[in-house]
Motif scaffolding. Structure first.
Motif, mmCIF file in Angstrom:
data_model
loop_
_atom_site.group_PDB
_atom_site.id
_atom_site.type_symbol
_atom_site.label_atom_id
_atom_site.label_comp_id
_atom_site.label_asym_id
_atom_site.label_seq_id
_atom_site.Cartn_x
_atom_site.Cartn_y
_atom_site.Cartn_z
ATOM 1 N N THR A 43 0.618 11.362 12.170
ATOM 2 C CA THR A 43 -0.487 12.021 11.479
ATOM 3 C C THR A 43 0.004 12.598 10.162
ATOM 4 O OG1 THR A 43 -1.532 12.573 13.591
ATOM 5 C CG2 THR A 43 -2.235 13.831 11.662
ATOM 6 N N ARG A 44 1.171 13.238 10.202
ATOM 7 C CA ARG A 44 1.760 13.792 8.974
ATOM 8 C C ARG A 44 2.055 12.678 7.964
ATOM 9 N NH1 ARG A 44 7.359 17.460 8.538
ATOM 10 N NH2 ARG A 44 7.835 16.890 6.360
ATOM 11 N N LEU A 45 2.656 11.598 8.417
ATOM 12 C CA LEU A 45 2.956 10.494 7.515
ATOM 13 C C LEU A 45 1.675 9.820 7.016
ATOM 14 C CD1 LEU A 45 6.012 8.945 9.384
ATOM 15 C CD2 LEU A 45 6.058 10.117 7.167
ATOM 16 N N GLY A 46 0.656 9.784 7.855
ATOM 17 C CA GLY A 46 -0.629 9.237 7.426
ATOM 18 C C GLY A 46 -1.228 10.040 6.287
ATOM 19 N N ARG A 47 -1.098 11.355 6.349
ATOM 20 C CA ARG A 47 -1.590 12.189 5.244
ATOM 21 C C ARG A 47 -0.837 11.865 3.952
ATOM 22 N NH1 ARG A 47 -1.753 16.395 9.294
ATOM 23 N NH2 ARG A 47 0.284 17.148 8.583
ATOM 24 N N ALA A 48 0.479 11.653 4.075
ATOM 25 C CA ALA A 48 1.272 11.313 2.892
ATOM 26 C C ALA A 48 0.865 9.959 2.330
ATOM 27 C CB ALA A 48 2.755 11.331 3.238
ATOM 28 N N ALA A 49 0.614 8.982 3.221
ATOM 29 C CA ALA A 49 0.177 7.658 2.771
ATOM 30 C C ALA A 49 -1.172 7.745 2.059
ATOM 31 C CB ALA A 49 0.095 6.705 3.956
ATOM 32 N N ALA A 50 -2.096 8.528 2.613
ATOM 33 C CA ALA A 50 -3.407 8.681 2.000
ATOM 34 C C ALA A 50 -3.313 9.391 0.655
ATOM 35 C CB ALA A 50 -4.340 9.441 2.946
ATOM 36 N N ALA A 62 0.110 2.201 1.564
ATOM 37 C CA ALA A 62 0.413 1.969 2.974
ATOM 38 C C ALA A 62 1.899 2.212 3.233
ATOM 39 C CB ALA A 62 0.039 0.547 3.366
ATOM 40 N N LEU A 63 2.211 2.615 4.453
ATOM 41 C CA LEU A 63 3.596 2.873 4.855
ATOM 42 C C LEU A 63 3.940 2.019 6.067
ATOM 43 C CD1 LEU A 63 6.259 4.530 4.815
ATOM 44 C CD2 LEU A 63 5.116 6.158 6.346
ATOM 45 N N ILE A 64 5.060 1.312 5.976
ATOM 46 C CA ILE A 64 5.594 0.548 7.113
ATOM 47 C C ILE A 64 6.927 1.178 7.453
ATOM 48 C CG2 ILE A 64 6.446 -1.693 7.898
ATOM 49 C CD1 ILE A 64 3.922 -1.397 5.034
ATOM 50 N N LEU A 65 7.061 1.663 8.676
ATOM 51 C CA LEU A 65 8.235 2.458 9.063
ATOM 52 C C LEU A 65 8.684 2.077 10.459
ATOM 53 C CD1 LEU A 65 8.900 6.156 8.423
ATOM 54 C CD2 LEU A 65 8.692 5.468 10.802
ATOM 55 N N CYS A 76 2.447 0.376 10.799
ATOM 56 C CA CYS A 76 1.882 0.364 9.460
ATOM 57 C C CYS A 76 0.724 1.337 9.424
ATOM 58 C CB CYS A 76 1.400 -1.034 9.063
ATOM 59 S SG CYS A 76 0.603 -1.071 7.428
ATOM 60 N N LEU A 77 0.845 2.337 8.574
ATOM 61 C CA LEU A 77 -0.241 3.267 8.294
ATOM 62 C C LEU A 77 -0.888 2.823 6.995
ATOM 63 C CD1 LEU A 77 1.728 6.548 9.093
ATOM 64 C CD2 LEU A 77 0.127 5.341 10.593
ATOM 65 N N GLY A 78 -2.181 2.622 7.009
ATOM 66 C CA GLY A 78 -2.871 2.091 5.845
ATOM 67 C C GLY A 78 -2.947 3.078 4.697
ATOM 68 N N PRO A 79 -3.421 2.640 3.532
ATOM 69 C CA PRO A 79 -3.532 3.536 2.376
ATOM 70 C C PRO A 79 -4.544 4.662 2.575
ATOM 71 C CG PRO A 79 -4.547 1.415 1.925
ATOM 72 C CD PRO A 79 -3.830 1.262 3.225
ATOM 73 N N ASP A 80 -5.330 4.568 3.648
ATOM 74 C CA ASP A 80 -6.216 5.684 4.009
ATOM 75 C C ASP A 80 -5.563 6.609 5.031
ATOM 76 O OD1 ASP A 80 -6.205 4.054 6.240
ATOM 77 O OD2 ASP A 80 -8.385 3.850 6.379
ATOM 78 N N GLY A 81 -4.324 6.295 5.434
ATOM 79 C CA GLY A 81 -3.595 7.129 6.389
ATOM 80 C C GLY A 81 -3.804 6.761 7.840
ATOM 81 N N GLU A 82 -4.707 5.826 8.113
ATOM 82 C CA GLU A 82 -4.999 5.451 9.490
ATOM 83 C C GLU A 82 -4.068 4.334 9.970
ATOM 84 O OE1 GLU A 82 -7.225 6.977 11.550
ATOM 85 O OE2 GLU A 82 -7.381 8.393 9.868
ATOM 86 N N PRO A 83 -3.732 4.315 11.271
ATOM 87 C CA PRO A 83 -2.897 3.222 11.792
ATOM 88 C C PRO A 83 -3.568 1.877 11.567
ATOM 89 C CG PRO A 83 -3.029 5.031 13.373
ATOM 90 C CD PRO A 83 -4.037 5.336 12.299
#
Length: 252
Positions: free
Chosen positions: A65-72, A77-80, A96-103
């Motif tokens: 959730t924290r990383l999703g906020r950062a991605a948004a 998008a973040l792949i980790l 992969c968390l999308g550019p909106d922060g969602e999985p």
């Protein structure tokens, strides 16, 4: 499509340090217009750590959730990679968390490397593909990308880009310098291969993370120290895309 990767020292079990590095890399990648950032294999808690249910994460852990906020916030998008706990099993996984922060996607490493990984993890048994920007993307992890059959199967599913968190150590320098570009050229896919650098316990990582285009061209490559790589995928030139999968003659 503009893509990024972060090559860094292992957080070595320091979760706060791992999250701060990921957030900083996301902010920088987003500011430079990247649509996705790829981090190394099992970034949480670090690759060469004593993996157990105590430091493995469930797929719904609050850190995502924290990383999703950062991605948004970065619109990137973040792949980790991370060690995933699921019931009694632990997987070498990537999210992969999308550019909106969602999985957006979740993957478990199919090709476990060596006796240590096979003792720690249960192997995954499925590919994952999803649209991102103008590309159809798949996730692979480290050793997976060295198997031509996996790349061929993904290309047959319409995949145009592969994001690959990795923890490639010496003496396997040939993988980023030769194997990854060859896989990209032979199958007409772009590959983002994000590695560690420095040392972690008894492992020395070779760095040399790389972003390769669909014709096998090296678009950006790191050295042996921390680096944020940014590259624009070139337009696909049909005449230059390998046709070997269609042309293969099977000899019995």
């Amino acid at each position: 499509m503009r893509l990024a990767l972060w090559q860094g020292y292992s957080p070595a079990g320091d979760r706060d340090a791992a999250l701060l590095q990921a957030e900083a890399a996301l902010a920088s990648a987003g500011a430079l217009g990247a649509q996705a950032l790829v981090m190394p294999e099992t970034w949480l808690p670090g690759y060469n750590q004593d993996i157990s249910p105590n430091n493995a994460l469930s797929a719904d852990d609050p850190v995502f959730t924290r990383l999703g906020r950062a991605a948004a916030s970065a619109d990137c998008a973040l792949i980790l990679g991370y060690a995933e706990r699921d019931g009694d099993h632990i997987y070498n996984a990537a999210i992969c968390l999308g550019p909106d922060g969602e999985p957006l996607a979740h993957y478990r490493k199919i090709q476990l490397f060596g006796p240590r990984e096979r003792a720690l993890y249960r192997a995954g048994d499925a590919y994952v593909t999803f649209p991102l920007g103008a590309e159809t993307v798949a996730l692979l992890i480290c050793y997976d990308v060295e198997f031509s059959s996996h790349i061929s199967s993904l290309r047959a599913k319409g995949v145009t880009a592969i994001f690959a968190p990795t923890a490639n150590m010496t003496p396997f320098e040939h993988v980023s310098r030769a194997t990854v570009p060859a896989m990209a050229a032979n199958h007409g896919v772009s590959i983002v291969y994000a590695n560690y650098c420095g040392s972690e316990g008894d492992l020395d990582y070779q760095g040399h993370s790389v972003i390769v285009g669909p014709h096998g061209e090296v678009l950006a490559q790191a050295g042996p120290t921390p680096a944020l790589l940014i590259a624009d995928l070139p337009a696909r030139r049909p005449a230059y895309i390998s046709s070997q999968n269609a042309d293969l003659r099977v000899i019995e």
